[in-house]
Design a protein around this motif. Structure first.
Motif, PDB file in Angstrom:
ATOM      1  N   THR A 130     -19.026  34.542  70.218  1.00 28.42           N
ATOM      2  CA  THR A 130     -18.530  34.658  68.845  1.00 28.42           C
ATOM      3  C   THR A 130     -19.548  35.387  67.974  1.00 28.42           C
ATOM      4  OG1 THR A 130     -17.266  32.616  69.053  1.00 28.42           O
ATOM      5  CG2 THR A 130     -17.747  33.369  66.816  1.00 28.42           C
ATOM      6  N   ILE A 131     -20.812  35.056  68.136  1.00 28.22           N
ATOM      7  CA  ILE A 131     -21.876  35.687  67.344  1.00 28.22           C
ATOM      8  C   ILE A 131     -22.026  37.160  67.720  1.00 28.22           C
ATOM      9  CG2 ILE A 131     -24.367  35.719  66.933  1.00 28.22           C
ATOM     10  CD1 ILE A 131     -24.300  32.643  67.174  1.00 28.22           C
ATOM     11  N   ASN A 133     -19.772  39.198  69.067  1.00 28.88           N
ATOM     12  CA  ASN A 133     -18.599  39.946  68.612  1.00 28.88           C
ATOM     13  C   ASN A 133     -18.638  40.169  67.103  1.00 28.88           C
ATOM     14  OD1 ASN A 133     -17.593  40.092  71.220  1.00 28.88           O
ATOM     15  ND2 ASN A 133     -16.368  38.222  71.024  1.00 28.88           N
ATOM     16  N   TRP A 134     -19.100  39.167  66.351  1.00 23.79           N
ATOM     17  CA  TRP A 134     -19.208  39.310  64.898  1.00 23.79           C
ATOM     18  C   TRP A 134     -20.223  40.400  64.532  1.00 23.79           C
ATOM     19  CZ3 TRP A 134     -23.524  38.238  61.712  1.00 23.79           C
ATOM     20  CH2 TRP A 134     -23.274  38.299  60.345  1.00 23.79           C
ATOM     21  N   LYS A 137     -18.751  43.885  65.327  1.00 23.34           N
ATOM     22  CA  LYS A 137     -17.622  44.265  64.471  1.00 23.34           C
ATOM     23  C   LYS A 137     -18.047  44.456  63.020  1.00 23.34           C
ATOM     24  CE  LYS A 137     -13.061  42.738  62.873  1.00 23.34           C
ATOM     25  NZ  LYS A 137     -12.025  41.667  62.948  1.00 23.34           N
ATOM     26  N   GLU A 138     -18.822  43.518  62.489  1.00 23.89           N
ATOM     27  CA  GLU A 138     -19.153  43.531  61.067  1.00 23.89           C
ATOM     28  C   GLU A 138     -20.409  44.341  60.736  1.00 23.89           C
ATOM     29  OE1 GLU A 138     -17.117  42.363  58.882  1.00 23.89           O
ATOM     30  OE2 GLU A 138     -15.751  41.534  60.406  1.00 23.89           O
ATOM     31  N   HIS A 139     -21.199  44.665  61.739  1.00 22.28           N
ATOM     32  CA  HIS A 139     -22.437  45.398  61.474  1.00 22.28           C
ATOM     33  C   HIS A 139     -22.587  46.588  62.429  1.00 22.28           C
ATOM     34  CE1 HIS A 139     -24.090  42.670  58.452  1.00 22.28           C
ATOM     35  NE2 HIS A 139     -23.473  41.724  59.135  1.00 22.28           N
ATOM     36  N   ASN A 286     -21.710  30.085  60.547  1.00 24.40           N
ATOM     37  CA  ASN A 286     -22.048  31.135  59.590  1.00 24.40           C
ATOM     38  C   ASN A 286     -23.553  31.274  59.418  1.00 24.40           C
ATOM     39  OD1 ASN A 286     -19.392  31.905  59.046  1.00 24.40           O
ATOM     40  ND2 ASN A 286     -19.146  30.316  57.485  1.00 24.40           N
ATOM     41  N   LYS A 289     -24.926  32.985  62.536  1.00 26.72           N
ATOM     42  CA  LYS A 289     -24.646  34.424  62.497  1.00 26.72           C
ATOM     43  C   LYS A 289     -25.687  35.153  61.648  1.00 26.72           C
ATOM     44  CE  LYS A 289     -19.577  34.248  62.969  1.00 26.72           C
ATOM     45  NZ  LYS A 289     -18.289  34.427  62.231  1.00 26.72           N
ATOM     46  N   GLU A 290     -25.924  34.636  60.454  1.00 26.85           N
ATOM     47  CA  GLU A 290     -26.849  35.289  59.527  1.00 26.85           C
ATOM     48  C   GLU A 290     -28.281  35.250  60.051  1.00 26.85           C
ATOM     49  OE1 GLU A 290     -26.145  37.097  56.993  1.00 26.85           O
ATOM     50  OE2 GLU A 290     -23.986  36.692  57.047  1.00 26.85           O
TER      51      GLU A 290
END
Length: 300
Positions: A130-131, A133-134, A137-139, A286, A289-290
């Motif tokens: 999950t991390i 893929n995030w 996709k987001e960065h 969250n 992730k950060e």
């Protein structure tokens, strides 16, 4: 290995110059004699063949390609190394100091156009995928790309060679193992291999991609050992075994016996956590992730 190469390697392998060199490392489809990855420094030792005009032309073409991809190349003859080893060592040391003293000498490799390696490992259910893929996709600015692996299984459905995997026969795979062409590999069961080629990783690094590995703890250790400062190893850890068991149970995709097998494996994998560069405890997705993003940004 020639006598001259052996003499030089005895000095370089012991880090007598303060940096680590590798022997016979693949770069841009070439195999170089000695390589210092952190400094992009290549050392070549030529035998009698260097006097051949055709070989000289090939060497010039090869050096041009390597220099255009950011490498510094030092070339010595067998005679130079054997007759005055200390002089050659002094010349190499001077070049190392010159590179390190440049304004960008201590900058990350990414800043000089070359990618780096991001190694992820975690017990099943920790949130690693999950991390990853995030982040991808987001960065997109991180330019994270999975390396294309090799497998000895046949293609499935619409899978294409060189896209999903490089498809090899078991015999071809074993030959590459014998030639030490893999960064890491695993035989899942008899004749069913998976692995990552050094040459493929190098191509992606030269292209400026930050190569992502999603591997078990043993694979992670092997890759980190091979690439040292060029790689960041991250272990995604669940807050507790109890929470991990709850997550696996809540998935509803496995029977309890299989869940307990995963828990046993997780307990084993957790013993490796302190061997990673950084540990991310995923008690809040969250936040995890950060935190992972910040670690990667600092590394790159």
């Amino acid at each position: 290995m020639t006598e001259a190469e052996s003499v030089l390697w005895n000095v370089l392998r012991e880090k007598q110059l303060g940096v680590k060199f590798r022997r016979q490392h693949p770069i841009c489809d070439f195999i170089v004699d000695f390589l210092c990855l952190p400094l992009n420094l290549i050392i070549e030792v030529d035998g009698g063949y260097h006097k051949n005009k055709e070989q000289q032309i090939l060497d010039i073409e090869r050096e041009d390609i390597l220099k255009r991809t950011g490498y510094t190349i030092l070339r010595y003859t067998n005679e130079e190394v054997i007759q005055d080893t200390q002089r050659v060592i002094n010349m190499i040391n001077s070049k190392i100091q010159e590179i390190q003293n440049k304004p960008d000498g201590g900058a990350p490799l990414l800043g000089r156009g070359r990618g780096r390696l991001l190694i992820f490992s975690a017990p099943s259910g920790s949130g690693k995928s999950t991390i990853i893929n995030w982040l991808m996709k987001e960065h997109p600015e991180l330019n994270m790309k999975f390396s294309i692996s090799c497998t000895s299984r046949p293609p499935r459905g619409q899978e294409q060679n060189g896209i999903e995997y490089f498809f090899l026969t078991p015999e071809e795979f074993r030959k590459k193992i014998a030639n030490d062409e893999f960064v890491e590999y695993e035989e899942v069961y008899t004749d069913r291999y998976y692995g990552t080629l050094k040459s493929q990783v190098e191509k992606q690094l030269v292209n400026g991609e930050n190569v992502v590995f999603d591997v078990d703890v043993h694979g992670a250790m092997n890759i980190k050992k091979a690439y040292t400062e060029q790689a960041l190893s991250l272990f995604i850890q669940p807050p507790s075994i109890e929470e991990l068991r709850k997550r696996l149970t809540d998935r509803g995709t496995e029977v309890q016996e299989d869940i307990e097998k995963r828990i046993g494996r997780a307990e084993y994998e957790l013993t490796f956590a302190d061997k990673f560069d950084t540990v991310i405890i995923n008690d809040d997705l969250n936040k995890a992730k950060e935190e992972t993003l910040k670690k990667i940004q600092a590394f790159l």
